[in-house]
Write a protein that holds these residues in place. Sequence first.
Motif, PDB file in Angstrom:
ATOM      1  N   SER A 104       0.703  -1.086   0.366  1.00  0.00           N
ATOM      2  CA  SER A 104       0.512  -0.146  -0.554  1.00  0.00           C
ATOM      3  C   SER A 104       0.674   0.781   0.314  1.00  0.00           C
ATOM      4  O   SER A 104       2.277   1.181   0.502  1.00  0.00           O
ATOM      5  N   CYS A 105       0.350   2.136  -1.045  1.00  0.00           N
ATOM      6  CA  CYS A 105       1.259   3.701  -0.906  1.00  0.00           C
ATOM      7  C   CYS A 105      -0.107   4.803   0.049  1.00  0.00           C
ATOM      8  O   CYS A 105      -1.068   5.086   0.245  1.00  0.00           O
ATOM      9  N   TYR A 106       1.005   5.989   0.690  1.00  0.00           N
ATOM     10  CA  TYR A 106       0.171   7.428   1.352  1.00  0.00           C
ATOM     11  C   TYR A 106       1.278   8.006   0.813  1.00  0.00           C
ATOM     12  O   TYR A 106       2.198   8.052   0.534  1.00  0.00           O
ATOM     13  N   ILE A 131      -4.489   2.682  -1.987  1.00  0.00           N
ATOM     14  CA  ILE A 131      -4.010   3.664  -1.222  1.00  0.00           C
ATOM     15  C   ILE A 131      -4.406   3.396   0.053  1.00  0.00           C
ATOM     16  O   ILE A 131      -5.410   3.043   0.291  1.00  0.00           O
ATOM     17  N   ALA A 132      -3.359   3.590   0.770  1.00  0.00           N
ATOM     18  CA  ALA A 132      -3.663   3.553   2.128  1.00  0.00           C
ATOM     19  C   ALA A 132      -4.355   4.880   2.945  1.00  0.00           C
ATOM     20  O   ALA A 132      -4.818   4.855   3.662  1.00  0.00           O
ATOM     21  N   GLY A 133      -3.820   6.451   2.083  1.00  0.00           N
ATOM     22  CA  GLY A 133      -4.059   7.133   2.354  1.00  0.00           C
ATOM     23  C   GLY A 133      -3.800   8.606   1.293  1.00  0.00           C
ATOM     24  O   GLY A 133      -2.401   8.147   1.221  1.00  0.00           O
ATOM     25  N   HIS A 134      -4.422   9.476   2.114  1.00  0.00           N
ATOM     26  CA  HIS A 134      -3.516  10.584   1.016  1.00  0.00           C
ATOM     27  C   HIS A 134      -3.957  12.030   2.069  1.00  0.00           C
ATOM     28  O   HIS A 134      -4.674  11.882   2.443  1.00  0.00           O
ATOM     29  N   HIS A 135      -2.578  13.102   1.872  1.00  0.00           N
ATOM     30  CA  HIS A 135      -2.915  14.105   2.083  1.00  0.00           C
ATOM     31  C   HIS A 135      -1.585  15.499   2.135  1.00  0.00           C
ATOM     32  O   HIS A 135      -1.159  14.980   1.150  1.00  0.00           O
ATOM     33  N   MET A 150      -1.484   8.075   9.608  1.00  0.00           N
ATOM     34  CA  MET A 150      -0.878   7.619   8.674  1.00  0.00           C
ATOM     35  C   MET A 150      -0.437   6.274   9.015  1.00  0.00           C
ATOM     36  O   MET A 150      -0.759   5.140   8.491  1.00  0.00           O
ATOM     37  N   ALA A 153      -3.422   3.669   9.329  1.00  0.00           N
ATOM     38  CA  ALA A 153      -3.945   3.683   8.004  1.00  0.00           C
ATOM     39  C   ALA A 153      -2.761   2.387   7.359  1.00  0.00           C
ATOM     40  O   ALA A 153      -2.776   1.469   6.544  1.00  0.00           O
ATOM     41  N   PRO A 155       1.125   1.851   5.826  1.00  0.00           N
ATOM     42  CA  PRO A 155       1.236   2.022   4.573  1.00  0.00           C
ATOM     43  C   PRO A 155       2.772   1.388   4.410  1.00  0.00           C
ATOM     44  O   PRO A 155       2.922   0.933   5.322  1.00  0.00           O
ATOM     45  N   ILE A 158       5.400   5.311   1.734  1.00  0.00           N
ATOM     46  CA  ILE A 158       5.288   7.098   1.889  1.00  0.00           C
ATOM     47  C   ILE A 158       5.250   8.037   1.041  1.00  0.00           C
ATOM     48  O   ILE A 158       6.827   7.961   1.539  1.00  0.00           O
TER      49      ILE A 158
END
Length: 243
Positions: A104-106, A131-135, A150, A153, A155, A158
Motif C-alpha cells: 500500500s502507498c500513502y 492507496i492507504a491514504g493521502h493528505h 497515517m 493506515a 502503509p 510513504i
Amino acid sequence: MTRVNIEQIEILNTTKKDFLHYHLYPRLNRKQQTFVVLADTATLMHAEKDRIYKQIVQSADYVVAGGEGIISAAKYKKEPFKERIEAYDVMLDLIKFAQVQGLSCYFLGGKDYINEKAVLEVEKMFPEISIAGHHHGSISIEDSQIATNMKQANPDLIFVSLKKAKQEQWIATYKNQFQKGMFIGVGDSLELLAGEREQTPRNWKKLNLEWLYRLLKKPSRFSQTMRKIGFLLRLVLNTTKLG
C-alpha cells in the motif's frame, strides 16, 4: 557499496535499476523501515547552512544523486556517478512494484487539488494499487495528527512531496513512530503526476541543461537559479583546490 562524498554527505553511486532491485525492493519485501533522500543542489545548499538538516540527510539509509548539479560536481571530483536517479521515475517504479506485491502507498504533499489529482492519476495508471491514504502538503511539521492517522493506515510506502528540506524534516520527525514503511521525499513529483508541471524534455536533460529549460519556462526562478549555480561553482573550485 560505492559512495561519493560531497559536502560531507555520502551519496550512493549506483544505477536506478540496481538501486531498486538490490536495495529498495528487498527492504520492502522484508518490511524493513527505510529512509531515502533523493538529493539535488538544493539539498546540499540547505545542508550547508542548516546543521540539523545536514544531520537528517546524513542519517538516511540511502542518499542518491537525484539532481543534475550533484552529477556535475561529482565529475569534477573525478568520481562520476553511474546515473542520475530521478524522484519521479523512482516513485513510479515503486508504485508499480507495490501493485504487483500487494503493498500500500500513502501520498503526502502538494496543494489539496494537486494531491487529489495525483492520487486519481495513480489509480488510473495502476488500477490495482492499494492507496492507504493521502493528505495535502499545507501542514505544519508540529502537527502530529497526520502521522497518527497515517500510522493507523499502516502503509508500506510513504511518498512525501513537500518543499525541499521540509519533506526530510517531516520524515525524520515521525518515521520512528512506525513499525515499517519506506519513507521517500519526492519533491515536485506529485505536481508532475497531476499534470501541473511539465517534465523537462530528455534532450535537455542529456545536455545537463534542465536548469536552463526551467528558467526559460519560469523566468522568476532567475535569482534562485543563480544562487544554485554560484554554489556549484564554489563547490567545484574548492574540489579543484583540494585536488
